[in-house]
Scaffold this active site. Structure first.
Site, PDB file in Angstrom:
ATOM      1  N   GLU A 182      -0.462 -62.138   1.808  1.00 24.25           N
ATOM      2  CA  GLU A 182      -1.183 -63.193   0.964  1.00 24.25           C
ATOM      3  C   GLU A 182      -2.509 -63.918   1.510  1.00 24.25           C
ATOM      4  OE1 GLU A 182      -0.049 -63.285  -1.771  1.00 24.25           O
ATOM      5  OE2 GLU A 182       2.091 -63.788  -2.001  1.00 24.25           O
ATOM      6  N   ASP A 212      -3.844 -62.513  -6.827  1.00 27.12           N
ATOM      7  CA  ASP A 212      -4.475 -63.219  -5.705  1.00 27.12           C
ATOM      8  C   ASP A 212      -5.144 -62.439  -4.560  1.00 27.12           C
ATOM      9  OD1 ASP A 212      -2.368 -62.340  -4.236  1.00 27.12           O
ATOM     10  OD2 ASP A 212      -1.442 -64.401  -3.893  1.00 27.12           O
ATOM     11  N   ASP A 222       6.983 -53.153   1.846  1.00 31.29           N
ATOM     12  CA  ASP A 222       7.651 -54.498   1.963  1.00 31.29           C
ATOM     13  C   ASP A 222       8.915 -54.737   1.277  1.00 31.29           C
ATOM     14  OD1 ASP A 222       6.442 -54.085  -0.708  1.00 31.29           O
ATOM     15  OD2 ASP A 222       5.082 -55.538  -0.438  1.00 31.29           O
ATOM     16  N   HIS A 248      -3.586 -60.129  -2.702  1.00 31.51           N
ATOM     17  CA  HIS A 248      -2.753 -59.538  -1.696  1.00 31.51           C
ATOM     18  C   HIS A 248      -2.706 -57.999  -1.674  1.00 31.51           C
ATOM     19  CE1 HIS A 248       0.741 -60.299  -4.524  1.00 31.51           C
ATOM     20  NE2 HIS A 248       0.780 -58.917  -4.468  1.00 31.51           N
TER      21      HIS A 248
HETATM   22  C1  F6R Z   1       4.106 -53.836  -3.679  1.00 31.02           C
HETATM   23  C2  F6R Z   1       3.137 -54.568  -3.109  1.00 31.02           C
HETATM   24  C3  F6R Z   1       2.344 -55.714  -3.823  1.00 31.02           C
HETATM   25  C4  F6R Z   1       2.028 -55.031  -5.228  1.00 31.02           C
HETATM   26  C5  F6R Z   1       1.263 -55.999  -5.960  1.00 31.02           C
HETATM   27  C6  F6R Z   1       1.024 -55.658  -7.356  1.00 31.02           C
HETATM   28  O1  F6R Z   1       5.032 -53.266  -2.679  1.00 31.02           O
HETATM   29  O2  F6R Z   1       2.986 -54.484  -2.012  1.00 31.02           O
HETATM   30  O3  F6R Z   1       1.056 -55.813  -2.980  1.00 31.02           O
HETATM   31  O4  F6R Z   1       1.441 -53.604  -5.096  1.00 31.02           O
HETATM   32  O5  F6R Z   1       1.999 -57.446  -6.062  1.00 31.02           O
HETATM   33  O6  F6R Z   1       1.898 -55.574  -8.318  1.00 31.02           O
HETATM   34  P1  F6R Z   1       1.878 -54.723  -9.523  1.00 31.02           P
HETATM   35  O7  F6R Z   1       1.840 -53.336  -9.200  1.00 31.02           O
HETATM   36  O8  F6R Z   1       3.234 -55.064  -9.982  1.00 31.02           O
HETATM   37  O9  F6R Z   1       1.049 -55.509 -10.176  1.00 31.02           O
END
Ligand code: F6R
Length: 259
Positions: free
Chosen positions: A142, A135, A66, A137
């Site tokens: 989301e 959450d 992303d 995702h």
């Molecule tokens: C990042 C991504 C997100 C993260 C998620 C967890 O490329 O796609 O899904 O993996 O937000 O973030 P962290 O690892 O910072 O807790």
């Protein structure tokens, strides 16, 4: 069902996943890796570094999950720059072979389709690293995201903006929109490796692995995939009802099966 591997800490998870990625690169120097940003995958990238010393990685290909929409490309927290700083440079990969969705406003209307075409032209992703949001995702899909979705623009939830505010000066500077691989895109990768560490991820992990398959918890899409490894520390595993079984299965796993 996902294979759940409960490890003592993030470093152990990093070593386990890095071993698998290093074997993939040894077997196919042009392997296509699915890269994630955020804090969770960092131990994997750190553990990969010594394992790739002396290995020719010049042909390894990669696709990030992303990017923020409209973020200044020079911003240190654009995912393109994060991937360059944390993955491409330390591991010595060829930046031309490592892709991030294009969040530029001028081309955003077709950036999702372009990205899907590029992944398909590369032959698809072999191993996709995933973190999970509090959450639920994965990527930036989301809650409510379609399981059939492809790379497209999404609106970040307030929760995700708060979670990611640590990378910016304030929560107001976290972009409102992102462009993310869809759940359908992620499900097309041949092996999903979802990592999670810490108590804050325990509910999301339990929902993804053992909860009902529901767009309300996008991580539960992993239950639809035939090959998933979920690598978690004790805290992130703390709400899993079948944790004892997962430990038993891992302890008794035949060596030849690998990750
Ligand atoms: C990042 C991504 C997100 C993260 C998620 C967890 O490329 O796609 O899904 O993996 O937000 O973030 P962290 O690892 O910072 O807790």
């Amino acid at each position: 069902m996902a294979e759940v591997i409960i490890v003592p800490d993030a470093a152990a998870a990093g070593a386990l996943v890095a071993d698998e990625i290093a074997s993939l690169i040894a077997a196919d120097p042009e392997v296509v890796l699915g890269l994630a940003t955020g804090s969770t995958p960092l131990p994997v990238y750190e553990a990969l570094r010594p394992r790739l010393e002396g290995v020719d990685v010049s042909k390894v290909r990669g696709f990030a999950l992303d990017e923020y929409v409209g973020i200044d490309p020079e911003h240190p927290e654009s995912y393109r720059n994060v991937i360059r700083r944390e993955v491409v440079e330390p591991l010595g990969l060829d930046p031309a072979r490592i892709n991030t969705p294009n969040g530029a406003l001028e081309t955003i209307q077709h950036a999702g389709d372009d990205y899907e075409k590029a992944i398909a032209a590369a032959g698809g992703v072999e191993l996709q690293i995933l973190g999970i949001g509090t959450d639920g995702h994965i990527g930036f899909n989301e809650p409510g995201s379609s399981f059939a979705s492809s790379t497209r623009v999404k609106t970040l939830t307030e929760q995700t903006k708060k979670d990611n505010a640590r990378f910016f000066d304030s929560v107001d500077q976290v972009p409102t929109h992102c462009i993310t691989q869809g759940l359908g895109t992620i499900l097309r990768a041949r092996h999903l490796v979802l990592l999670a560490f810490g108590e804050g991820k325990a509910d999301a992990v339990a929902g993804a692995v053992e909860g009902p398959v529901s767009a309300s918890l996008p991580g539960s899409a992993i239950q639809l995939h035939p090959r998933v490894s979920v690598v978690v520390d004790e805290a992130a595993a703390s709400r899993l009802r079948r944790a004892d079984y997962y430990r038993y299965a891992w302890d008794n796993k035949p060596d030849w099966q690998g990750l």
